[in-house]
Design a protein around this motif. Structure first.
Motif, PDB file in Angstrom:
ATOM      1  N   LEU A 136      -4.912 -14.909  -2.339  1.00 17.89           N
ATOM      2  CA  LEU A 136      -5.091 -13.656  -1.588  1.00 17.89           C
ATOM      3  C   LEU A 136      -3.754 -13.054  -1.155  1.00 17.89           C
ATOM      4  CD1 LEU A 136      -7.609 -12.051  -0.350  1.00 17.89           C
ATOM      5  CD2 LEU A 136      -6.906 -13.084   1.794  1.00 17.89           C
ATOM      6  N   LEU A 137      -2.919 -13.881  -0.499  1.00 15.59           N
ATOM      7  CA  LEU A 137      -1.659 -13.379   0.041  1.00 15.59           C
ATOM      8  C   LEU A 137      -0.760 -12.851  -1.058  1.00 15.59           C
ATOM      9  CD1 LEU A 137      -0.791 -16.039   2.771  1.00 15.59           C
ATOM     10  CD2 LEU A 137      -1.177 -13.600   3.126  1.00 15.59           C
ATOM     11  N   GLY A 138      -0.562 -13.667  -2.085  1.00 14.48           N
ATOM     12  CA  GLY A 138       0.343 -13.287  -3.161  1.00 14.48           C
ATOM     13  C   GLY A 138      -0.100 -12.011  -3.848  1.00 14.48           C
ATOM     14  N   THR A 139      -1.398 -11.904  -4.110  1.00 11.48           N
ATOM     15  CA  THR A 139      -1.932 -10.747  -4.822  1.00 11.48           C
ATOM     16  C   THR A 139      -1.641  -9.451  -4.074  1.00 11.48           C
ATOM     17  OG1 THR A 139      -3.702 -12.115  -5.686  1.00 11.48           O
ATOM     18  CG2 THR A 139      -4.047  -9.730  -5.738  1.00 11.48           C
ATOM     19  N   TYR A 140      -2.021  -9.423  -2.801  1.00 12.80           N
ATOM     20  CA  TYR A 140      -1.894  -8.166  -2.061  1.00 12.80           C
ATOM     21  C   TYR A 140      -0.449  -7.874  -1.674  1.00 12.80           C
ATOM     22  CZ  TYR A 140      -6.906  -7.671  -2.020  1.00 12.80           C
ATOM     23  OH  TYR A 140      -8.198  -7.510  -2.424  1.00 12.80           O
ATOM     24  N   VAL A 141       0.310  -8.909  -1.363  1.00 12.61           N
ATOM     25  CA  VAL A 141       1.709  -8.680  -0.991  1.00 12.61           C
ATOM     26  C   VAL A 141       2.480  -8.089  -2.168  1.00 12.61           C
ATOM     27  CG1 VAL A 141       3.863  -9.838  -0.414  1.00 12.61           C
ATOM     28  CG2 VAL A 141       1.800 -10.337   0.900  1.00 12.61           C
ATOM     29  N   ASN A 142       2.254  -8.617  -3.362  1.00 13.68           N
ATOM     30  CA  ASN A 142       2.930  -8.059  -4.534  1.00 13.68           C
ATOM     31  C   ASN A 142       2.465  -6.631  -4.806  1.00 13.68           C
ATOM     32  OD1 ASN A 142       4.581 -10.214  -5.071  1.00 13.68           O
ATOM     33  ND2 ASN A 142       3.167 -11.185  -6.497  1.00 13.68           N
ATOM     34  N   PHE A 143       1.163  -6.397  -4.624  1.00 16.16           N
ATOM     35  CA  PHE A 143       0.642  -5.034  -4.819  1.00 16.16           C
ATOM     36  C   PHE A 143       1.301  -4.059  -3.841  1.00 16.16           C
ATOM     37  CE2 PHE A 143      -2.345  -1.961  -2.950  1.00 16.16           C
ATOM     38  CZ  PHE A 143      -2.308  -1.010  -3.972  1.00 16.16           C
ATOM     39  N   ILE A 144       1.376  -4.432  -2.584  1.00 17.24           N
ATOM     40  CA  ILE A 144       1.946  -3.530  -1.570  1.00 17.24           C
ATOM     41  C   ILE A 144       3.400  -3.191  -1.907  1.00 17.24           C
ATOM     42  CG2 ILE A 144       2.746  -3.490   0.848  1.00 17.24           C
ATOM     43  CD1 ILE A 144       0.076  -4.978   1.517  1.00 17.24           C
ATOM     44  N   ASN A 145       4.146  -4.194  -2.381  1.00 19.38           N
ATOM     45  CA  ASN A 145       5.542  -3.934  -2.735  1.00 19.38           C
ATOM     46  C   ASN A 145       5.661  -2.997  -3.935  1.00 19.38           C
ATOM     47  OD1 ASN A 145       7.875  -5.463  -1.237  1.00 19.38           O
ATOM     48  ND2 ASN A 145       6.091  -6.804  -1.142  1.00 19.38           N
ATOM     49  N   GLU A 146       4.829  -3.212  -4.939  1.00 21.40           N
ATOM     50  CA  GLU A 146       4.894  -2.329  -6.111  1.00 21.40           C
ATOM     51  C   GLU A 146       4.438  -0.923  -5.760  1.00 21.40           C
ATOM     52  OE1 GLU A 146       3.462  -3.664  -9.891  1.00 21.40           O
ATOM     53  OE2 GLU A 146       3.870  -5.765  -9.386  1.00 21.40           O
ATOM     54  N   ALA A 147       3.409  -0.836  -4.916  1.00 18.07           N
ATOM     55  CA  ALA A 147       2.914   0.473  -4.490  1.00 18.07           C
ATOM     56  C   ALA A 147       3.998   1.209  -3.701  1.00 18.07           C
ATOM     57  CB  ALA A 147       1.655   0.312  -3.652  1.00 18.07           C
ATOM     58  N   ALA A 148       4.687   0.484  -2.818  1.00 16.31           N
ATOM     59  CA  ALA A 148       5.729   1.100  -2.005  1.00 16.31           C
ATOM     60  C   ALA A 148       6.836   1.654  -2.894  1.00 16.31           C
ATOM     61  CB  ALA A 148       6.291   0.082  -1.021  1.00 16.31           C
ATOM     62  N   GLN A 149       7.195   0.883  -3.909  1.00 15.78           N
ATOM     63  CA  GLN A 149       8.257   1.338  -4.802  1.00 15.78           C
ATOM     64  C   GLN A 149       7.855   2.650  -5.490  1.00 15.78           C
ATOM     65  OE1 GLN A 149       9.015  -0.953  -8.336  1.00 15.78           O
ATOM     66  NE2 GLN A 149      10.211   0.811  -9.008  1.00 15.78           N
ATOM     67  N   ARG A 150       6.604   2.719  -5.982  1.00 13.38           N
ATOM     68  CA  ARG A 150       6.108   3.958  -6.600  1.00 13.38           C
ATOM     69  C   ARG A 150       6.140   5.088  -5.582  1.00 13.38           C
ATOM     70  NH1 ARG A 150       5.488   0.491  -9.913  1.00 13.38           N
ATOM     71  NH2 ARG A 150       4.322   0.512 -11.842  1.00 13.38           N
ATOM     72  N   TYR A 151       5.691   4.787  -4.383  1.00 10.00           N
ATOM     73  CA  TYR A 151       5.542   5.807  -3.348  1.00 10.00           C
ATOM     74  C   TYR A 151       6.893   6.381  -2.928  1.00 10.00           C
ATOM     75  CZ  TYR A 151       4.241   7.941   1.108  1.00 10.00           C
ATOM     76  OH  TYR A 151       4.067   8.825   2.140  1.00 10.00           O
ATOM     77  N   PHE A 152       7.890   5.506  -2.843  1.00  8.94           N
ATOM     78  CA  PHE A 152       9.191   5.940  -2.311  1.00  8.94           C
ATOM     79  C   PHE A 152      10.142   6.467  -3.381  1.00  8.94           C
ATOM     80  CE2 PHE A 152       7.990   3.006   1.217  1.00  8.94           C
ATOM     81  CZ  PHE A 152       7.960   3.971   2.212  1.00  8.94           C
ATOM     82  N   THR A 153       9.717   6.437  -4.647  1.00  6.32           N
ATOM     83  CA  THR A 153      10.604   6.861  -5.722  1.00  6.32           C
ATOM     84  C   THR A 153      10.133   8.196  -6.305  1.00  6.32           C
ATOM     85  OG1 THR A 153      10.840   4.535  -6.275  1.00  6.32           O
ATOM     86  CG2 THR A 153      11.747   6.094  -7.841  1.00  6.32           C
ATOM     87  N   ALA A 154      11.064   9.106  -6.514  1.00 12.51           N
ATOM     88  CA  ALA A 154      10.731  10.343  -7.215  1.00 12.51           C
ATOM     89  C   ALA A 154      10.847  10.093  -8.708  1.00 12.51           C
ATOM     90  CB  ALA A 154      11.683  11.465  -6.789  1.00 12.51           C
ATOM     91  N   HIS A 155       9.738  10.302  -9.441  1.00 12.71           N
ATOM     92  CA  HIS A 155       9.744  10.024 -10.879  1.00 12.71           C
ATOM     93  C   HIS A 155       9.739  11.292 -11.715  1.00 12.71           C
ATOM     94  CE1 HIS A 155       8.934   5.726 -10.495  1.00 12.71           C
ATOM     95  NE2 HIS A 155       8.063   6.012  -9.550  1.00 12.71           N
TER      96      HIS A 155
END
Lengths: 438, 111
Positions: A382-401
């Motif tokens: 549970l922890l690993g799955t969501y923590v990795n998701f949150i980090n990848e989501a944050a990167q998408r969110y904070f980056t202009a593509h």
């Protein structure tokens, strides 16, 4: 020790629970002895660690004037969610944390526990260190009448024995109060290092105004390889405490060396800069009983009260333990005082201790979070799955593509669906909410 | 109780674990060694011989359990920090575990 040492009460173990019980009983006028197996109270003890002063104030209202050896007040706290190469940080700091005395302090147990035991001595408790209790002595009707120790002629007698023996509760087990030994899937093995750094360096790295400020961070995800467990990074006065804890069964199953997990965590790019150039002062390890409300041992027997880690009083979710232990020790002490007034030391009379605990935050919190252990138990990823998701989501969110935000949002949703079905996410959320609400 | 579902660790996670010499970690620790009274022992060495996983060699946080030249598990109780993991983590509950005599064993300076 002489052949006939009689007291009103015996406390086994000089940690927070045992000392709290001893002080409460001594203040109430009981002749109380505390037996500690270490060279001094605290010699065997290790925690993260953060101490909460509310429990201390209930035992010693004037504790602040007795100059407790705290490290730093906790003026900033929160979580880091680590992926293998990034970190989402959720921290709270504020002027609200800066009152004196503060609500929470970082501490080192080989310094705090001797101070706490010294306060017991000041209240009239006889503290006997370097002595291991080997048995709770009982009469022919099974009532506790004292303890045996590893000293020659080392028998001590009292109508009440408070077991504050810690997580390795062998005496509690001997009395049949615990159902078997600690289950590896419900105890965490934590390893910790204290790393020395100049005070000013700590303040610069953590953004603190001075020694009157400190940080306590709990860390999830990559710190434990995504396995059920947590890590921590706390500021002491002239050191940082860093550690990682995993359920023992996970270490056994995956054949992991806990110190390698810790070394890997220390080398994480988000962590390493805080430790750079530090001097390793001490390494240590300790078990944390996380059995939860439904697997606690029985708390009373005829002439016996069980307190603290020996009774699994740990709220792992909020990294609380010593405050539960101190409160339980105080309530056990109050119950012992009552038992002496009534001259009734039966389990029936001592059950007032459990009632007092049930009315306090100790059992209320443990009961509320009774399902949390099972949530992690049944969903270890549970922890690993969501923590990795949150980090990848944050990167998408904070980056202009250069792509429309709508597409970015769909991408983030896709990242989640790769890991969990919608139904799976809904189920995890439901169970998390149930686990939190109790 | 249901059996917990364990997924094996990803190989890249496994590979990312650094090698650590545990003896360097425990070098600063203060011990009062009770030479005459080992407080840890193997109950039946034959059980260890039959144990293929030998997880104690890994999960003990101070490396108390090591293999000798003949592949037998040795118990270096002198390094023990009395955490209790081996007593409950040994899959065959084959480790005898007692508290050291009063005053002996680990004495943390920081804790």
């Amino acid at each position: 020790m002489g052949a006939d040492l009689r007291f009103d009460a015996i406390v086994v173990g000089g940690g927070p629970a045992g000392v709290a019980a001893a002080i409460t009983m001594a203040k109430g006028g009981l002749d109380c002895v505390l037996i500690e197996r270490g060279r001094f109270a605290g010699a065997k003890n290790l925690f993260g660690g953060v101490l909460y002063t509310h429990a201390l104030a209930d035992i010693l209202p004037d504790y602040w004037s007795r100059q407790p050896p705290f490290e730093r007040p906790v003026t900033e706290q929160g979580y880091w969610l680590l992926s293998p190469d990034s970190a989402m940080r959720i921290l709270h700091k504020g002027e609200c944390y800066k009152g004196e005395p503060a609500a929470a302090y970082t501490a080192l147990r080989a310094r705090f526990d001797p101070w706490f035991a010294e306060q017991a001595v000041r209240e009239g408790v006889l503290v006997i260190p370097k002595t291991t209790v080997t048995e709770v002595r009982r009469d022919d009707q099974g009532r506790a009448i004292g303890v045996a120790t590893d000293r020659p002629e080392g028998e001590v007698s009292a109508p009440i024995v408070v077991l504050a023996e810690g997580v390795n509760n062998l005496l509690t087990q001997q009395l049949g109060l615990a159902r078997g030994d600690l289950p590896p899937r419900y105890v965490a093995l934590a390893v910790k290092e204290v790393i020395g750094l100049p005070s000013a360096e700590i303040e610069a790295r953590f953004g603190l105004a001075g020694p009157q400020e400190g940080v306590a961070i709990d860390i999830f995800g990559d710190a434990t390889l995504g396995l059920p467990g947590t890590a921590f990074l706390y500021t002491d006065t002239k050191a940082v405490s860093i550690g990682v804890g995993l359920l023992l069964e996970e270490l056994v199953h995956h054949n992991l060396r806990p110190y390698e997990v810790l070394a890997r965590f220390k080398a994480h790019p988000a962590v390493r800069p805080y430790l750079a150039g530090g001097t390793p002062l001490e390494y240590g390890a300790h078990l944390i009983p996380e059995q939860g409300y439904d697997r606690m041992p029985q708390l009373v027997a005829d002439g016996v009260l069980v307190v603290g880690d020996a009774a699994c009083m740990v709220d792992a979710l909020h990294r609380e333990g010593t405050n539960l232990a101190m409160t339980a020790g105080r309530l056990a002490g109050e119950t012992a005082l009552e038992a002496h007034r009534e001259q009734d030391f039966s389990a029936r009379a001592l059950r007032a201790y459990r009632r007092r605990l049930a009315e306090s935050f100790v059992l209320k919190d443990l009961k509320q979070y009774r399902r949390m252990t099972d949530l992690l138990d049944s969903t270890p990823d549970l922890l690993g799955t969501y923590v990795n998701f949150i980090n990848e989501a944050a990167q998408r969110y904070f980056t202009a593509h250069g792509i429309p935000k709508r597409e970015m949002e769909a991408e983030i949703l896709g990242l989640l669906r790769e890991r969990r079905s919608f139904l799976g996410v809904a189920r995890d959320l439901m169970r998390l909410l149930r686990g939190m609400r109790g | 109780m249901s059996e917990r579902k364990h997924r094996p660790l990803a190989p890249e996670l496994e590979a990312s674990l650094p090698r650590v010499d545990v003896d360097d970690l425990i070098a600063p620790l203060k011990y009062y060694v009770d030479d005459d009274h080992p407080h840890l022992w193997i109950k039946d060495p034959a059980v260890c011989t039959g144990c293929t996983a030998k997880p104690c060699l890994a999960f003990c946080p101070v490396g108390v359990y090591r293999l000798d030249r003949r592949g037998q598990v040795m118990v270096g109780y002198q390094a023990c920090v009395e955490c209790g993991s081996c007593r409950v983590g040994c899959p065959f509950l084959n480790i005898g575990w007692a508290l050291p005599r009063g005053g002996y064993g680990i004495a943390y300076k920081f804790g």
